[in-house]
Design a protein around this motif. Sequence first.
Motif, PDB file in Angstrom:
ATOM      1  N   ALA A  89       1.141 -33.404  22.072  1.00 19.04           N
ATOM      2  CA  ALA A  89       2.459 -33.449  22.714  1.00 19.04           C
ATOM      3  C   ALA A  89       3.374 -32.365  22.149  1.00 19.04           C
ATOM      4  CB  ALA A  89       3.075 -34.835  22.519  1.00 19.04           C
ATOM      5  N   ARG A  90       3.352 -32.217  20.834  1.00 20.56           N
ATOM      6  CA  ARG A  90       4.168 -31.177  20.201  1.00 20.56           C
ATOM      7  C   ARG A  90       3.743 -29.791  20.678  1.00 20.56           C
ATOM      8  NH1 ARG A  90       3.810 -28.280  15.216  1.00 20.56           N
ATOM      9  NH2 ARG A  90       5.859 -27.746  14.366  1.00 20.56           N
ATOM     10  N   GLY A  91       2.423 -29.564  20.757  1.00 23.65           N
ATOM     11  CA  GLY A  91       1.936 -28.271  21.215  1.00 23.65           C
ATOM     12  C   GLY A  91       2.298 -27.988  22.654  1.00 23.65           C
ATOM     13  N   LEU A  92       2.237 -29.024  23.504  1.00 18.89           N
ATOM     14  CA  LEU A  92       2.586 -28.837  24.907  1.00 18.89           C
ATOM     15  C   LEU A  92       4.071 -28.516  25.064  1.00 18.89           C
ATOM     16  CD1 LEU A  92       0.513 -31.701  26.580  1.00 18.89           C
ATOM     17  CD2 LEU A  92       0.235 -29.245  26.959  1.00 18.89           C
ATOM     18  N   VAL A  93       4.903 -29.227  24.314  1.00 15.51           N
ATOM     19  CA  VAL A  93       6.347 -28.961  24.390  1.00 15.51           C
ATOM     20  C   VAL A  93       6.651 -27.542  23.950  1.00 15.51           C
ATOM     21  CG1 VAL A  93       8.585 -29.560  23.394  1.00 15.51           C
ATOM     22  CG2 VAL A  93       7.025 -31.371  24.147  1.00 15.51           C
ATOM     23  N   ARG A  94       6.057 -27.120  22.845  1.00 18.49           N
ATOM     24  CA  ARG A  94       6.290 -25.755  22.361  1.00 18.49           C
ATOM     25  C   ARG A  94       5.729 -24.724  23.332  1.00 18.49           C
ATOM     26  NH1 ARG A  94       4.598 -25.011  16.228  1.00 18.49           N
ATOM     27  NH2 ARG A  94       5.439 -22.961  16.721  1.00 18.49           N
ATOM     28  N   GLY A  95       4.551 -25.010  23.897  1.00 18.92           N
ATOM     29  CA  GLY A  95       3.943 -24.062  24.826  1.00 18.92           C
ATOM     30  C   GLY A  95       4.737 -23.918  26.100  1.00 18.92           C
ATOM     31  N   LEU A  96       5.241 -25.035  26.641  1.00 20.39           N
ATOM     32  CA  LEU A  96       6.014 -24.979  27.872  1.00 20.39           C
ATOM     33  C   LEU A  96       7.378 -24.334  27.648  1.00 20.39           C
ATOM     34  CD1 LEU A  96       5.153 -28.505  29.334  1.00 20.39           C
ATOM     35  CD2 LEU A  96       4.395 -26.279  30.194  1.00 20.39           C
ATOM     36  N   SER A  97       7.983 -24.601  26.480  1.00 20.31           N
ATOM     37  CA  SER A  97       9.286 -23.996  26.203  1.00 20.31           C
ATOM     38  C   SER A  97       9.164 -22.498  25.989  1.00 20.31           C
ATOM     39  CB  SER A  97       9.928 -24.650  24.980  1.00 20.31           C
ATOM     40  OG  SER A  97       9.143 -24.419  23.818  1.00 20.31           O
ATOM     41  N   SER A  98       8.005 -22.049  25.489  1.00 18.65           N
ATOM     42  CA  SER A  98       7.825 -20.617  25.252  1.00 18.65           C
ATOM     43  C   SER A  98       7.702 -19.837  26.549  1.00 18.65           C
ATOM     44  CB  SER A  98       6.583 -20.369  24.395  1.00 18.65           C
ATOM     45  OG  SER A  98       5.409 -20.692  25.113  1.00 18.65           O
ATOM     46  N   THR A  99       7.380 -20.524  27.657  1.00 11.86           N
ATOM     47  CA  THR A  99       7.282 -19.826  28.939  1.00 11.86           C
ATOM     48  C   THR A  99       8.654 -19.486  29.494  1.00 11.86           C
ATOM     49  OG1 THR A  99       7.272 -21.900  30.200  1.00 11.86           O
ATOM     50  CG2 THR A  99       5.134 -21.039  29.463  1.00 11.86           C
ATOM     51  N   ALA A 100       9.667 -20.185  29.005  1.00 13.20           N
ATOM     52  CA  ALA A 100      11.009 -19.960  29.538  1.00 13.20           C
ATOM     53  C   ALA A 100      11.927 -19.284  28.541  1.00 13.20           C
ATOM     54  CB  ALA A 100      11.624 -21.297  29.966  1.00 13.20           C
ATOM     55  N   ALA A 101      11.387 -18.906  27.386  1.00 13.44           N
ATOM     56  CA  ALA A 101      12.215 -18.298  26.347  1.00 13.44           C
ATOM     57  C   ALA A 101      11.497 -17.118  25.749  1.00 13.44           C
ATOM     58  CB  ALA A 101      12.530 -19.340  25.257  1.00 13.44           C
ATOM     59  N   PRO A 102      12.256 -16.174  25.154  1.00 15.64           N
ATOM     60  CA  PRO A 102      11.600 -15.037  24.499  1.00 15.64           C
ATOM     61  C   PRO A 102      10.737 -15.514  23.345  1.00 15.64           C
ATOM     62  CG  PRO A 102      13.974 -14.686  24.728  1.00 15.64           C
ATOM     63  CD  PRO A 102      13.716 -16.103  25.090  1.00 15.64           C
ATOM     64  N   ALA A 103       9.751 -14.708  23.003  1.00 12.69           N
ATOM     65  CA  ALA A 103       8.858 -15.058  21.902  1.00 12.69           C
ATOM     66  C   ALA A 103       9.639 -15.209  20.607  1.00 12.69           C
ATOM     67  CB  ALA A 103       7.787 -13.988  21.730  1.00 12.69           C
ATOM     68  N   ALA A 104       9.452 -16.335  19.937  1.00 10.54           N
ATOM     69  CA  ALA A 104      10.156 -16.611  18.675  1.00 10.54           C
ATOM     70  C   ALA A 104       9.264 -16.230  17.511  1.00 10.54           C
ATOM     71  CB  ALA A 104      10.505 -18.100  18.596  1.00 10.54           C
ATOM     72  N   PRO A 105       9.869 -16.012  16.340  1.00 10.90           N
ATOM     73  CA  PRO A 105       9.048 -15.715  15.163  1.00 10.90           C
ATOM     74  C   PRO A 105       8.058 -16.842  14.891  1.00 10.90           C
ATOM     75  CG  PRO A 105      11.382 -15.320  14.733  1.00 10.90           C
ATOM     76  CD  PRO A 105      11.312 -16.006  16.057  1.00 10.90           C
ATOM     77  N   ASP A 106       6.889 -16.473  14.402  1.00 11.32           N
ATOM     78  CA  ASP A 106       5.832 -17.451  14.127  1.00 11.32           C
ATOM     79  C   ASP A 106       6.201 -18.259  12.895  1.00 11.32           C
ATOM     80  OD1 ASP A 106       3.606 -18.924  13.829  1.00 11.32           O
ATOM     81  OD2 ASP A 106       2.191 -17.251  13.688  1.00 11.32           O
ATOM     82  N   ARG A 107       6.475 -19.568  13.113  1.00  9.50           N
ATOM     83  CA  ARG A 107       6.823 -20.453  12.001  1.00  9.50           C
ATOM     84  C   ARG A 107       5.703 -21.455  11.742  1.00  9.50           C
ATOM     85  NH1 ARG A 107      11.734 -20.082  14.925  1.00  9.50           N
ATOM     86  NH2 ARG A 107      13.390 -19.034  13.771  1.00  9.50           N
ATOM     87  N   SER A 108       4.502 -21.069  12.045  1.00 13.61           N
ATOM     88  CA  SER A 108       3.357 -21.953  11.841  1.00 13.61           C
ATOM     89  C   SER A 108       3.118 -22.145  10.347  1.00 13.61           C
ATOM     90  CB  SER A 108       2.106 -21.372  12.498  1.00 13.61           C
ATOM     91  OG  SER A 108       1.786 -20.129  11.924  1.00 13.61           O
ATOM     92  N   PRO A 109       2.419 -23.236   9.977  1.00 14.30           N
ATOM     93  CA  PRO A 109       2.162 -23.499   8.555  1.00 14.30           C
ATOM     94  C   PRO A 109       1.384 -22.362   7.892  1.00 14.30           C
ATOM     95  CG  PRO A 109       1.616 -25.407   9.909  1.00 14.30           C
ATOM     96  CD  PRO A 109       1.875 -24.280  10.848  1.00 14.30           C
ATOM     97  N   GLY A 110       1.610 -22.210   6.589  1.00 15.10           N
ATOM     98  CA  GLY A 110       0.860 -21.226   5.833  1.00 15.10           C
ATOM     99  C   GLY A 110      -0.564 -21.701   5.594  1.00 15.10           C
ATOM    100  N   PRO A 111      -1.380 -20.883   4.939  1.00 10.26           N
ATOM    101  CA  PRO A 111      -2.800 -21.226   4.742  1.00 10.26           C
ATOM    102  C   PRO A 111      -3.023 -22.558   4.051  1.00 10.26           C
ATOM    103  CG  PRO A 111      -2.383 -18.930   4.182  1.00 10.26           C
ATOM    104  CD  PRO A 111      -1.043 -19.552   4.419  1.00 10.26           C
ATOM    105  N   ARG A 112      -2.273 -22.836   2.996  1.00  9.77           N
ATOM    106  CA  ARG A 112      -2.485 -24.092   2.268  1.00  9.77           C
ATOM    107  C   ARG A 112      -2.121 -25.292   3.119  1.00  9.77           C
ATOM    108  NH1 ARG A 112      -0.192 -22.863  -3.882  1.00  9.77           N
ATOM    109  NH2 ARG A 112      -1.690 -21.203  -4.382  1.00  9.77           N
ATOM    110  N   ARG A 113      -0.990 -25.223   3.813  1.00  9.10           N
ATOM    111  CA  ARG A 113      -0.580 -26.346   4.648  1.00  9.10           C
ATOM    112  C   ARG A 113      -1.535 -26.529   5.825  1.00  9.10           C
ATOM    113  NH1 ARG A 113       5.477 -26.162   6.447  1.00  9.10           N
ATOM    114  NH2 ARG A 113       4.742 -28.071   7.457  1.00  9.10           N
ATOM    115  N   ARG A 114      -2.034 -25.433   6.363  1.00  9.96           N
ATOM    116  CA  ARG A 114      -2.982 -25.537   7.472  1.00  9.96           C
ATOM    117  C   ARG A 114      -4.283 -26.191   6.984  1.00  9.96           C
ATOM    118  NH1 ARG A 114      -2.500 -20.695   9.255  1.00  9.96           N
ATOM    119  NH2 ARG A 114      -1.170 -21.167  11.026  1.00  9.96           N
ATOM    120  N   PHE A 115      -4.751 -25.783   5.797  1.00  5.19           N
ATOM    121  CA  PHE A 115      -5.951 -26.395   5.209  1.00  5.19           C
ATOM    122  C   PHE A 115      -5.733 -27.887   5.003  1.00  5.19           C
ATOM    123  CE2 PHE A 115      -8.173 -27.988   1.499  1.00  5.19           C
ATOM    124  CZ  PHE A 115      -9.487 -27.578   1.721  1.00  5.19           C
TER     125      PHE A 115
END
Length: 207
Positions: A89-115
């Motif tokens: 759900a979070r990914g869909l909301v972010r993906g749909l909002s990105s279609t209507a807005a300029p590309a935002a800086p990547d705030r995805s988790p860092g390597p440790r948090r992703r692991f």
Amino acid sequence: MEISKAFLGGILAGLAVAVPLGAIGVLLLKEGVQHGIRRAWTAAAGVAAADVVYCTVAVLFGAVTAPVVTGLAPWPAVVGGLALVGIAARGLVRGLSSTAAPAAPDRSPGPRRRFTAFLALTMINPATLVYFAAITTGLGTVSQTRATSTAFIVGVGLASVAWQILLVAVGSTLKTHTGQGAQRVTVLVGNAVVGVLGLLIVTGAVL
């Protein structure tokens, strides 16, 4: 010879767990599409680490822990399924909002948090422990000695991490060879699939 057999058995067991493409596999593909292999490989490592942890517990204590895990049903599956639905759900909301807005800086988790996130998400579903416990019980030679146990666990780990990184690499290839529009569609479809699989896991556990 027994060590070689245990190692090969570990590779086959690791592939048997990893290859069927479920929700985690779809998430890894999505990570590759969004972030590329250089940033997303730690997600693959987190999934493989969970397989190794459960395999180790099964080799050492499988006969004791498997019935306990089975007795917890259906709650691990419900929690895991709901977590997948929330992520989707979070990914869909972010993906749909990105279609209507300029590309935002990547705030995805860092390597440790992703692991850590993928390690935790994979370990929510302890069915892997039950699977490895059944395998190690059937293959009595696996736990005969410390060397054969280690060889089996190493085989599982290598097979799992190789497959998970392959999934990320496939996603990364899509990122490299497709435009942003195709990448966005891929991510949206991936999130939708993860959400559906999460719902199926929850309904399958409670019905």
